[in-house]
Design a protein around this motif. Structure first.
Motif, mmCIF file in Angstrom:
data_model
loop_
_atom_site.group_PDB
_atom_site.id
_atom_site.type_symbol
_atom_site.label_atom_id
_atom_site.label_comp_id
_atom_site.label_asym_id
_atom_site.label_seq_id
_atom_site.Cartn_x
_atom_site.Cartn_y
_atom_site.Cartn_z
ATOM 1 N N GLU A 45 -6.137 0.371 -13.044
ATOM 2 C CA GLU A 45 -5.649 -0.046 -14.274
ATOM 3 C C GLU A 45 -5.715 -1.499 -13.952
ATOM 4 O OE1 GLU A 45 -1.375 0.981 -13.965
ATOM 5 O OE2 GLU A 45 -1.920 2.951 -14.497
ATOM 6 N N VAL A 46 -5.722 -2.346 -12.878
ATOM 7 C CA VAL A 46 -5.749 -3.770 -12.912
ATOM 8 C C VAL A 46 -7.204 -4.237 -12.966
ATOM 9 C CG1 VAL A 46 -5.054 -5.726 -11.594
ATOM 10 C CG2 VAL A 46 -3.454 -3.827 -11.583
ATOM 11 N N MET A 47 -7.989 -3.626 -12.131
ATOM 12 C CA MET A 47 -9.394 -4.120 -12.079
ATOM 13 C C MET A 47 -10.348 -3.603 -13.094
ATOM 14 S SD MET A 47 -9.198 -5.870 -9.395
ATOM 15 C CE MET A 47 -10.838 -6.354 -9.066
ATOM 16 N N GLY A 48 -10.093 -2.280 -13.779
ATOM 17 C CA GLY A 48 -10.955 -1.831 -14.684
ATOM 18 C C GLY A 48 -11.851 -0.757 -14.719
ATOM 19 N N PHE A 49 -12.430 -0.826 -13.051
ATOM 20 C CA PHE A 49 -13.337 0.160 -12.639
ATOM 21 C C PHE A 49 -12.702 1.585 -12.128
ATOM 22 C CE2 PHE A 49 -12.497 -0.839 -8.343
ATOM 23 C CZ PHE A 49 -12.636 -2.423 -8.429
ATOM 24 N N LYS A 50 -13.456 2.400 -12.110
ATOM 25 C CA LYS A 50 -13.013 4.068 -11.817
ATOM 26 C C LYS A 50 -12.804 3.975 -10.060
ATOM 27 C CE LYS A 50 -15.138 6.380 -15.274
ATOM 28 N NZ LYS A 50 -16.226 7.687 -15.799
ATOM 29 N N CYS A 51 -11.664 4.764 -9.963
ATOM 30 C CA CYS A 51 -11.407 4.971 -8.636
ATOM 31 C C CYS A 51 -11.294 6.484 -8.091
ATOM 32 C CB CYS A 51 -9.964 4.297 -8.084
ATOM 33 S SG CYS A 51 -10.004 2.505 -8.243
ATOM 34 N N ASP A 52 -11.753 6.888 -6.906
ATOM 35 C CA ASP A 52 -11.758 8.288 -6.452
ATOM 36 C C ASP A 52 -11.008 8.625 -5.201
ATOM 37 O OD1 ASP A 52 -12.508 10.905 -6.543
ATOM 38 O OD2 ASP A 52 -14.370 10.495 -5.342
ATOM 39 N N ALA A 53 -10.121 9.674 -5.270
ATOM 40 C CA ALA A 53 -9.277 10.066 -4.111
ATOM 41 C C ALA A 53 -9.690 11.411 -3.816
ATOM 42 C CB ALA A 53 -8.195 9.578 -4.213
ATOM 43 N N ALA A 62 -2.035 6.796 -5.475
ATOM 44 C CA ALA A 62 -1.174 5.822 -6.037
ATOM 45 C C ALA A 62 -1.808 4.627 -6.038
ATOM 46 C CB ALA A 62 0.172 5.867 -5.604
ATOM 47 N N LEU A 63 -2.570 4.263 -4.901
ATOM 48 C CA LEU A 63 -2.966 2.935 -5.035
ATOM 49 C C LEU A 63 -4.423 2.897 -5.837
ATOM 50 C CD1 LEU A 63 -3.276 0.174 -3.751
ATOM 51 C CD2 LEU A 63 -4.714 1.044 -1.766
ATOM 52 N N ALA A 64 -5.045 4.054 -5.729
ATOM 53 C CA ALA A 64 -6.320 4.274 -6.647
ATOM 54 C C ALA A 64 -6.118 3.986 -8.011
ATOM 55 C CB ALA A 64 -6.472 5.484 -6.468
ATOM 56 N N SER A 65 -4.723 4.394 -8.607
ATOM 57 C CA SER A 65 -4.567 4.431 -10.058
ATOM 58 C C SER A 65 -4.357 3.032 -10.490
ATOM 59 C CB SER A 65 -3.347 5.184 -10.322
ATOM 60 O OG SER A 65 -2.093 4.864 -9.601
ATOM 61 N N SER A 66 -3.394 2.277 -9.368
ATOM 62 C CA SER A 66 -2.927 0.857 -9.761
ATOM 63 C C SER A 66 -4.389 0.186 -9.694
ATOM 64 C CB SER A 66 -2.092 0.390 -8.854
ATOM 65 O OG SER A 66 -2.722 0.541 -7.413
ATOM 66 N N ILE A 67 -5.113 0.096 -8.702
ATOM 67 C CA ILE A 67 -6.346 -0.560 -8.891
ATOM 68 C C ILE A 67 -7.117 -0.350 -10.188
ATOM 69 C CG2 ILE A 67 -8.822 -0.809 -7.759
ATOM 70 C CD1 ILE A 67 -7.225 -0.334 -5.231
ATOM 71 N N ILE A 126 0.783 -1.202 0.032
ATOM 72 C CA ILE A 126 0.243 0.031 -0.002
ATOM 73 C C ILE A 126 0.907 1.228 -0.048
ATOM 74 C CG2 ILE A 126 -1.699 1.205 1.154
ATOM 75 C CD1 ILE A 126 -2.901 -1.253 2.469
ATOM 76 N N SER A 127 1.797 1.365 0.928
ATOM 77 C CA SER A 127 2.897 2.434 0.794
ATOM 78 C C SER A 127 3.605 2.737 -0.433
ATOM 79 C CB SER A 127 4.064 2.280 1.856
ATOM 80 O OG SER A 127 4.745 1.004 1.737
ATOM 81 N N GLU A 128 3.884 1.705 -1.457
ATOM 82 C CA GLU A 128 4.506 1.847 -2.518
ATOM 83 C C GLU A 128 3.126 2.114 -3.799
ATOM 84 O OE1 GLU A 128 7.068 -1.454 -3.049
ATOM 85 O OE2 GLU A 128 8.139 -0.733 -1.319
ATOM 86 N N GLY A 129 1.990 1.959 -3.383
ATOM 87 C CA GLY A 129 1.005 2.073 -4.486
ATOM 88 C C GLY A 129 0.739 0.725 -5.189
ATOM 89 N N ILE A 130 0.932 -0.374 -4.654
ATOM 90 C CA ILE A 130 0.919 -1.500 -5.590
ATOM 91 C C ILE A 130 -0.304 -2.409 -5.045
ATOM 92 C CG2 ILE A 130 2.137 -3.810 -5.943
ATOM 93 C CD1 ILE A 130 4.818 -2.305 -5.584
ATOM 94 N N LEU A 131 -0.961 -3.054 -5.856
ATOM 95 C CA LEU A 131 -2.360 -3.711 -5.504
ATOM 96 C C LEU A 131 -1.733 -5.303 -5.225
ATOM 97 C CD1 LEU A 131 -5.344 -3.971 -5.614
ATOM 98 C CD2 LEU A 131 -5.203 -4.720 -8.213
ATOM 99 N N ASN A 132 -2.093 -5.574 -3.940
ATOM 100 C CA ASN A 132 -1.854 -6.794 -3.471
ATOM 101 C C ASN A 132 -2.707 -7.825 -3.851
ATOM 102 O OD1 ASN A 132 -1.623 -9.105 -1.314
ATOM 103 N ND2 ASN A 132 0.276 -8.118 -0.903
#
Length: 543
Positions: A107-115, A100-105, A66-72
């Motif tokens: 990209e991988v999952m396909g739905f929009k994220c909001d921060a 950063a986590l929102a952008s990775s989610i 999470i601190s590095e913005g990576i989707l586990n």
């Protein structure tokens, strides 16, 4: 506006569904205050799913991602289970605290994220009411989980080499300075105390450490006889004449006699002074070893004591590397600097660098210049030591910088031009590259050596070995049966390359000049032959 919210806690992940919330009303003070009210906040969000971590190691792995913005993968499976795989045109919009986590989610999952700020406000409310919203958890459980994860996360982030900890240097130099004061104070005390009994010894033995050992050995001066002269001479450096003088002085001493209990206390105190002095010597050797590991370049430039004092005064090697050279120059003379600024007087030229041998050897007119130059080199050396990532620390950079300071001193005296900094550093880099190449060749030779025991299977030759066995065009006349030695490529410096280019140009110019001379000589010969032929024709016609 986000339709779902992701809440990361020390215990696990939670997914909430947003029920009632509007973007315009969220900016009002009444709506922001309602977030802290649990009854009103329960109408805004509802818990969809909560997935706790399996272990502390799993929690640490997830928090690092999470601190590095990576989707586990664990978080990915949770989102897939609750939100399903949706397309970009879906109405599902996940609110995440970290952009950063929102952008990775997304990209991988396909739905929009909001921060956005509205999402942050809702996540703040979830964090505020987390013990009551997350079922099965108490306030104490969350606090314990946060405390344990915080400790493990901090320990994981503090990645450092235990052999290169400058805190030990700071403590060692502080203890060494204190021991210097204590040894001098105790030596003065033992001289004054034992001087009542044997006052003549003070003039005969000037060294404090030797005086304490002699006082411990002699004890009562009346017990000193001829039999103890050899042992006494070994204590004072095998000086039999001085030992004889001490014996003669003890026989005619004007000191007063003291009781046995007093002499016992004096001997015990002398033994303590000797032990402290011995420990001081061992501490100096420990400091030298530590400095050669932590800051080898700074040690080679200034020495162990001055380099350690600079690190101690700056607080750490990292802080010293961040200081500019002007700060390093007056480090340790802060009082004099502020006094000069207050009284508008002359600022100090040097601080701790004054104890360097370069400052003492410089002419009084050039002390300020050499101090400024030495501070520049200290700044470079500290940065090399701090930010070098090699496992084997080297002092070659410090030695090169020290040679530059020596050249600058020579420049002030004789006017000889010193070498440039880029050239000195380039030579050190080339020498290090050659050393690495030699080490690689040694490793390759060890690998290519014949094994002691026979091997069952022969491994195919590697690409490196094939490259080494390639011969140059000049060696084509050598028999194929002879073994070919690997050719080592030596890296040349810029100066050497320039010198080779100049030599090649000179040889070309010389060849061209010789060719022109040969052509002119040939032309002259042809002209002479033609003239002779014309003369012969004229003589023939005249006849």
């Amino acid at each position: 506006m986000a339709t779902h919210l992701l809440f990361e806690s020390a215990s696990g992940y939670a997914v909430f569904e947003v029920k009632l919330h509007e973007e315009v009303g969220s900016r009002t003070k009444a709506v922001q205050d309602s977030i802290t009210d649990l009854a009103k906040f329960n109408k805004m969000v509802s818990l969809l799913s909560f997935s706790p971590f399996k272990s502390a190691a799993d929690a640490l792995e997830n928090i690092n991602d999470i601190s590095e913005g990576i989707l586990n993968d664990y978080l990915k499976s949770l989102l897939e289970l609750n939100l399903a795989k949706t397309k970009k045109t879906s109405k599902v919009k996940l609110g995440v605290a970290d952009a950063a986590l929102a952008s990775s989610i997304s990209e991988v999952m396909g739905f929009k994220c909001d921060a956005s700020d509205e999402t942050q406000e809702l996540i703040r409310g979830i964090r505020f009411h987390a013990p009551k919203l997350l079922k099965g958890l108490d306030d104490k459980d969350l606090v314990k989980a946060q405390l344990g994860l915080g400790h493990s996360y901090s320990r994981a982030k503090l990645k450092f080499n235990v052999n290169r900890v400058d805190n030990m240097i700071i403590q060692a130099i502080a203890l060494l300075d204190q021991l210097d004061k204590d040894v001098n104070l105790f030596a003065m005390r033992i001289r004054e105390w034992y001087g009542y009994h044997f006052p003549e010894l003070i003039k005969l033995v000037s060294d404090n450490y030797t005086y304490a050992r002699v006082a411990q050995f002699i004890g009562d001066k009346d017990t000193l006889t001829e039999d103890k002269l050899s042992e006494l001479a070994s204590i004072i450096g095998d000086d039999s004449t001085l030992a004889r003088n001490i014996l003669d002085a003890s026989r005619g001493s004007m000191g007063s006699s003291i009781s046995d209990i007093d002499m016992l206390n004096i001997s015990a105190f002398a033994a303590r002074v000797v032990s402290i002095a011995d420990y001081r010597k061992s501490l100096i050797s420990y400091l030298a070893e530590k400095m050669n590991v932590v800051a080898p370049s700074l040690t080679a430039l200034l020495g162990e004591r001055i380099g350690a004092r600079l690190i101690s005064h700056a607080g750490s090697l990292m802080n010293l590397s961040k200081y500019p050279a002007s700060t390093v120059q007056i480090l340790g003379a802060e009082k004099a600097l502020f006094r000069a600024l207050k009284t508008k007087g002359n600022t100090p030229k040097y601080g701790l660098l004054y104890h360097s041998s370069f400052i003492g050897r410089a002419d009084p007119r050039h002390k300020g210049r050499i101090s400024r130059f030495l501070a520049n080199k200290c700044s470079i050396a500290s940065r090399i030591d701090c930010y070098s990532v090699t496992d084997r620390p080297t002092s070659k950079f410090g030695e090169a910088l020290r040679d530059q300071v020596e050249e600058r001193l020579n420049f002030f005296e004789t006017g000889a031009a010193p070498s440039k900094n880029a050239e000195a550093i380039r030579k050190v880099l080339d020498s290090l590259a050659l050393d690495d190449a030699e080490d690689e060749n040694e490793d390759a030779d060890m690998e290519d050596a014949e094994p002691i025991l026979p091997l069952i299977e022969v491994s195919p030759p590697r690409m490196k070995d094939k490259k080494k066995k390639k011969r140059s065009s000049d060696d084509m006349d050598v028999d194929e049966e002879e073994e070919e030695l690997p050719i080592k490529k030596v890296k040349l410096s810029k100066d050497e390359k320039k010198a080779l280019k100049k030599a090649a140009k000179a040889t070309k110019a010389a060849a061209a000049a010789s060719a022109t001379v040969d052509e002119s000589a040939r032309k002259d010969k042809k002209e002479e032959k033609e003239k002779k032929k014309k003369k012969e024709k004229k003589h023939g016609e005249a006849r």
